[in-house]
Scaffold this motif. Sequence first.
Motif, PDB file in Angstrom:
ATOM      1  N   ARG A   1       0.873  -1.190   0.024  1.00  0.00           N
ATOM      2  CA  ARG A   1       0.014   0.121   0.008  1.00  0.00           C
ATOM      3  C   ARG A   1       0.815   1.222   0.074  1.00  0.00           C
ATOM      4  O   ARG A   1       1.789   1.210   0.719  1.00  0.00           O
ATOM      5  CB  ARG A   1      -0.760   0.065   1.277  1.00  0.00           C
ATOM      6  N   SER A   2       0.624   2.086  -0.966  1.00  0.00           N
ATOM      7  CA  SER A   2       1.436   3.429  -0.859  1.00  0.00           C
ATOM      8  C   SER A   2       0.949   4.142   0.292  1.00  0.00           C
ATOM      9  O   SER A   2      -0.209   4.177   0.539  1.00  0.00           O
ATOM     10  CB  SER A   2       0.860   4.199  -2.324  1.00  0.00           C
ATOM     11  N   HIS A   3       1.936   4.905   0.760  1.00  0.00           N
ATOM     12  CA  HIS A   3       1.811   5.789   1.757  1.00  0.00           C
ATOM     13  C   HIS A   3       1.195   7.231   1.263  1.00  0.00           C
ATOM     14  O   HIS A   3       1.779   7.746   0.179  1.00  0.00           O
ATOM     15  CB  HIS A   3       3.270   6.226   2.326  1.00  0.00           C
ATOM     16  N   ASN A   4       0.357   7.765   1.998  1.00  0.00           N
ATOM     17  CA  ASN A   4      -0.478   8.887   1.834  1.00  0.00           C
ATOM     18  C   ASN A   4       0.547  10.112   2.533  1.00  0.00           C
ATOM     19  O   ASN A   4       0.269  10.189   3.537  1.00  0.00           O
ATOM     20  CB  ASN A   4      -1.966   8.816   2.322  1.00  0.00           C
ATOM     21  N   LYS A   5       1.065  10.780   1.722  1.00  0.00           N
ATOM     22  CA  LYS A   5       1.858  12.002   2.420  1.00  0.00           C
ATOM     23  C   LYS A   5       1.052  13.007   2.839  1.00  0.00           C
ATOM     24  O   LYS A   5       1.512  13.718   3.655  1.00  0.00           O
ATOM     25  CB  LYS A   5       2.833  12.437   1.245  1.00  0.00           C
ATOM     26  N   ASN A   6      -0.110  13.046   2.403  1.00  0.00           N
ATOM     27  CA  ASN A   6      -1.096  14.079   2.997  1.00  0.00           C
ATOM     28  C   ASN A   6      -1.903  13.773   4.135  1.00  0.00           C
ATOM     29  O   ASN A   6      -2.922  14.287   4.668  1.00  0.00           O
ATOM     30  CB  ASN A   6      -2.264  14.623   1.773  1.00  0.00           C
TER      31      ASN A   6
ATOM     32  N   SER B   1       0.716  -4.274   9.870  1.00  0.00           N
ATOM     33  CA  SER B   1       1.451  -3.954   8.727  1.00  0.00           C
ATOM     34  C   SER B   1       2.920  -4.051   8.892  1.00  0.00           C
ATOM     35  O   SER B   1       3.489  -4.056   9.901  1.00  0.00           O
ATOM     36  CB  SER B   1       1.380  -2.401   8.424  1.00  0.00           C
ATOM     37  N   VAL B   2       3.854  -4.272   7.767  1.00  0.00           N
ATOM     38  CA  VAL B   2       5.253  -4.559   7.751  1.00  0.00           C
ATOM     39  C   VAL B   2       5.893  -3.272   7.068  1.00  0.00           C
ATOM     40  O   VAL B   2       5.679  -3.027   5.882  1.00  0.00           O
ATOM     41  CB  VAL B   2       5.935  -5.560   7.206  1.00  0.00           C
ATOM     42  N   TYR B   3       6.518  -2.219   7.850  1.00  0.00           N
ATOM     43  CA  TYR B   3       7.006  -1.086   7.045  1.00  0.00           C
ATOM     44  C   TYR B   3       8.461  -1.587   6.415  1.00  0.00           C
ATOM     45  O   TYR B   3       9.400  -1.933   7.266  1.00  0.00           O
ATOM     46  CB  TYR B   3       6.994   0.188   8.192  1.00  0.00           C
ATOM     47  N   ILE B   4       8.594  -0.794   5.561  1.00  0.00           N
ATOM     48  CA  ILE B   4      10.063  -1.178   4.837  1.00  0.00           C
ATOM     49  C   ILE B   4      10.652   0.144   4.652  1.00  0.00           C
ATOM     50  O   ILE B   4      10.319   1.324   3.944  1.00  0.00           O
ATOM     51  CB  ILE B   4      10.109  -1.622   3.096  1.00  0.00           C
ATOM     52  N   TRP B   5      11.664   0.332   5.067  1.00  0.00           N
ATOM     53  CA  TRP B   5      12.354   1.596   5.614  1.00  0.00           C
ATOM     54  C   TRP B   5      14.042   1.654   4.924  1.00  0.00           C
ATOM     55  O   TRP B   5      14.424   0.673   5.155  1.00  0.00           O
ATOM     56  CB  TRP B   5      12.746   1.920   7.123  1.00  0.00           C
ATOM     57  N   ASN B   6      14.251   2.688   4.334  1.00  0.00           N
ATOM     58  CA  ASN B   6      15.425   2.734   3.655  1.00  0.00           C
ATOM     59  C   ASN B   6      16.421   3.186   4.429  1.00  0.00           C
ATOM     60  O   ASN B   6      16.627   4.269   4.819  1.00  0.00           O
ATOM     61  CB  ASN B   6      15.464   3.708   2.361  1.00  0.00           C
ATOM     62  N   GLY B   7      17.608   2.439   4.835  1.00  0.00           N
ATOM     63  CA  GLY B   7      18.691   2.694   5.816  1.00  0.00           C
ATOM     64  C   GLY B   7      19.592   3.485   5.142  1.00  0.00           C
ATOM     65  O   GLY B   7      20.727   3.837   6.189  1.00  0.00           O
ATOM     66  N   GLN B   8      19.606   3.990   3.806  1.00  0.00           N
ATOM     67  CA  GLN B   8      20.743   4.752   3.395  1.00  0.00           C
ATOM     68  C   GLN B   8      20.145   6.184   3.435  1.00  0.00           C
ATOM     69  O   GLN B   8      20.919   7.194   3.790  1.00  0.00           O
ATOM     70  CB  GLN B   8      20.752   4.261   1.668  1.00  0.00           C
ATOM     71  N   ASN B   9      19.070   6.562   2.896  1.00  0.00           N
ATOM     72  CA  ASN B   9      18.408   7.926   2.994  1.00  0.00           C
ATOM     73  C   ASN B   9      17.676   8.136   3.913  1.00  0.00           C
ATOM     74  O   ASN B   9      16.926   9.381   3.977  1.00  0.00           O
ATOM     75  CB  ASN B   9      17.808   8.474   1.536  1.00  0.00           C
TER      76      ASN B   9
ATOM     77  N   ILE C   1       9.797   3.421   2.431  1.00  0.00           N
ATOM     78  CA  ILE C   1       9.443   3.333   1.099  1.00  0.00           C
ATOM     79  C   ILE C   1       7.955   3.246   1.072  1.00  0.00           C
ATOM     80  O   ILE C   1       7.230   3.832   0.781  1.00  0.00           O
ATOM     81  CB  ILE C   1      10.302   2.167   0.771  1.00  0.00           C
ATOM     82  N   GLU C   2       7.486   1.978   1.451  1.00  0.00           N
ATOM     83  CA  GLU C   2       6.218   1.556   1.515  1.00  0.00           C
ATOM     84  C   GLU C   2       5.891   0.553   2.811  1.00  0.00           C
ATOM     85  O   GLU C   2       6.697   0.327   3.226  1.00  0.00           O
ATOM     86  CB  GLU C   2       5.413   1.166   0.138  1.00  0.00           C
ATOM     87  N   ASN C   3       4.768   0.040   2.788  1.00  0.00           N
ATOM     88  CA  ASN C   3       4.267  -0.910   4.001  1.00  0.00           C
ATOM     89  C   ASN C   3       3.375  -2.050   3.270  1.00  0.00           C
ATOM     90  O   ASN C   3       2.397  -1.807   2.286  1.00  0.00           O
ATOM     91  CB  ASN C   3       3.587  -0.325   5.040  1.00  0.00           C
ATOM     92  N   ILE C   4       3.568  -3.393   3.929  1.00  0.00           N
ATOM     93  CA  ILE C   4       2.881  -4.326   3.463  1.00  0.00           C
ATOM     94  C   ILE C   4       1.643  -4.285   4.375  1.00  0.00           C
ATOM     95  O   ILE C   4       1.795  -4.475   5.694  1.00  0.00           O
ATOM     96  CB  ILE C   4       3.683  -5.710   3.433  1.00  0.00           C
ATOM     97  N   ASP C   5       0.361  -4.427   3.918  1.00  0.00           N
ATOM     98  CA  ASP C   5      -0.901  -4.278   4.961  1.00  0.00           C
ATOM     99  C   ASP C   5      -1.281  -5.613   4.939  1.00  0.00           C
ATOM    100  O   ASP C   5      -1.902  -6.142   3.875  1.00  0.00           O
ATOM    101  CB  ASP C   5      -1.681  -3.127   4.276  1.00  0.00           C
ATOM    102  N   LEU C   6      -1.455  -6.331   5.961  1.00  0.00           N
ATOM    103  CA  LEU C   6      -1.965  -7.610   6.285  1.00  0.00           C
ATOM    104  C   LEU C   6      -3.110  -7.521   7.091  1.00  0.00           C
ATOM    105  O   LEU C   6      -3.790  -8.624   7.795  1.00  0.00           O
ATOM    106  CB  LEU C   6      -0.820  -8.531   6.768  1.00  0.00           C
TER     107      LEU C   6
END
Length: 518
Positions: A119-124, A251-259, A263-268
Amino acid sequence: MEWKLQRTARRKIRTEEEMLWENIMRVLANGMKQQRSQGSPKEFDSVATTYSNFKSNFLKKLSEEIPMASSPITTRWQPSPARDRESSSSVDKGPPSHIPESLGSGLKTTLAAGTLTLRSHNKNSPKTPAKGNSEVNNTTLRFCKTPPAGDRGWKENVATKGQRCLNQLFSTQKGAQQIDGKMHLCEESQCVRTGCRFGAREFYLRRFSGVYHSTCQPEVKIHLTGLRNDYYLNILDWSSQNLVAIALGSSVYIWNGQNHSWIENIDLSVFCHYVSSVTWMREGSCLAVGTSEGEVQLWDVITKKQLRNMHGHLSVVGALSWNHCILSSGSRLGRVHHHDVRMARHHVGTLYHKEAVCALKWSPEGRLLSSGCNDGLLTIWPHDPGAGVQGLPLKVIPRPTAVKAMEWCPWQSEVLAVGGGMKDGCLHILDVNTGKNVQTPSTHSQICSLTWLPKTKEVATGQGVPKNDVALWTWPMLFRSGGFFGHRDRVLHLSLSPDQTRLFSAAADGTACVWKCR
């Protein structure tokens, strides 16, 4: 004459049970129709679910060897046709509906209809902090008990009793709703989110050198909403692709360790109450996810698709560990299943424990598997994915408390670090050949997590009260060389970056930090 009266009484009891079941099914069907009219995706079939089918399935479950409730926490197991087909036997009854053609980055899959996607993250979306404690409490369903003979309850109308049971069921399910998981970067000043109500929190790394010490700040501070304060879960892992996976609620959140951005999250949330374990495959972008309903799912975070869903467990899957293409999963019913993810019949072996499996770790070379249980037994198993009832461990080492924090030494084979619980408060460095302690420094605290730091030849331990810090211990003498401070509750999870220079810590107070450990 007496046997005729007994038969008449049995028929009367059976008729009342059937009437109660029919009324319950009717009210459930009406409730589900109302939910569907409001846009709910779930459906309910009141015709296919008869009282006779329910009773026969219930008696069948009672006759099974494996109990329906897990220990120490009650299982939210829900029967489904898929789980009935794929039981906890050593071999699956049939192939799954979709099988991956290959594993790793750029995975190719054949997906069934209705496959979950990221599921894409809603920045708003509003960044409102969750109020109160970040801990999510388990809720056990309680059904109405049958009143004894002669009690006033037997004179009540059957439909009234059915409605009362359903009201209690729905009210309990409403109270068990999972808090949505979220990740927010902590503001540097005047932070008012959960855990920083008294102003911006002071996080710092302290290094000891004789009588002097130096301090430094973490690279990033994060607020986590929906992180479960559960000692027996393993919901944090850092991949070789520099991606951090952390489970927040369902949910499982995927986080970029470099920047330092997620990124996005897996919604279960459709299929489980909460995610209970995560682990990355050593190579590629394949993520294994264990759920509170006993499922083990494989996801490819590059293509953002589910690869497969592997049934077999009947309780919470609290521990996962990869050994190349063999994925081992441990449940709170004490079962360890070996899954060969390349095969249609993935279940290739089972190991048996008497109590809940808290930790699973394959050794770096893949020759040994260590499993920790709630009964305080540390078990070492050989590399035998096809193990069954006759599978015997190489060594069983009793420990003073439950074995949850556990990690193999990456540079010295057959050396294992084990953290003691609240009643122990010691860090145990074991030689698995002899089963004896090499070193045992006292931490005076519960050790909830630990990891080795190869660059600095240290062991990092995530601890509880009184300091709720991350302690650093030099190898091989194991004297304390420093620590990370700032968390206000026990540090449940630790994970090391692929370049072995940074450490991710997540605490029960809903805060997480990335520390430069070199």
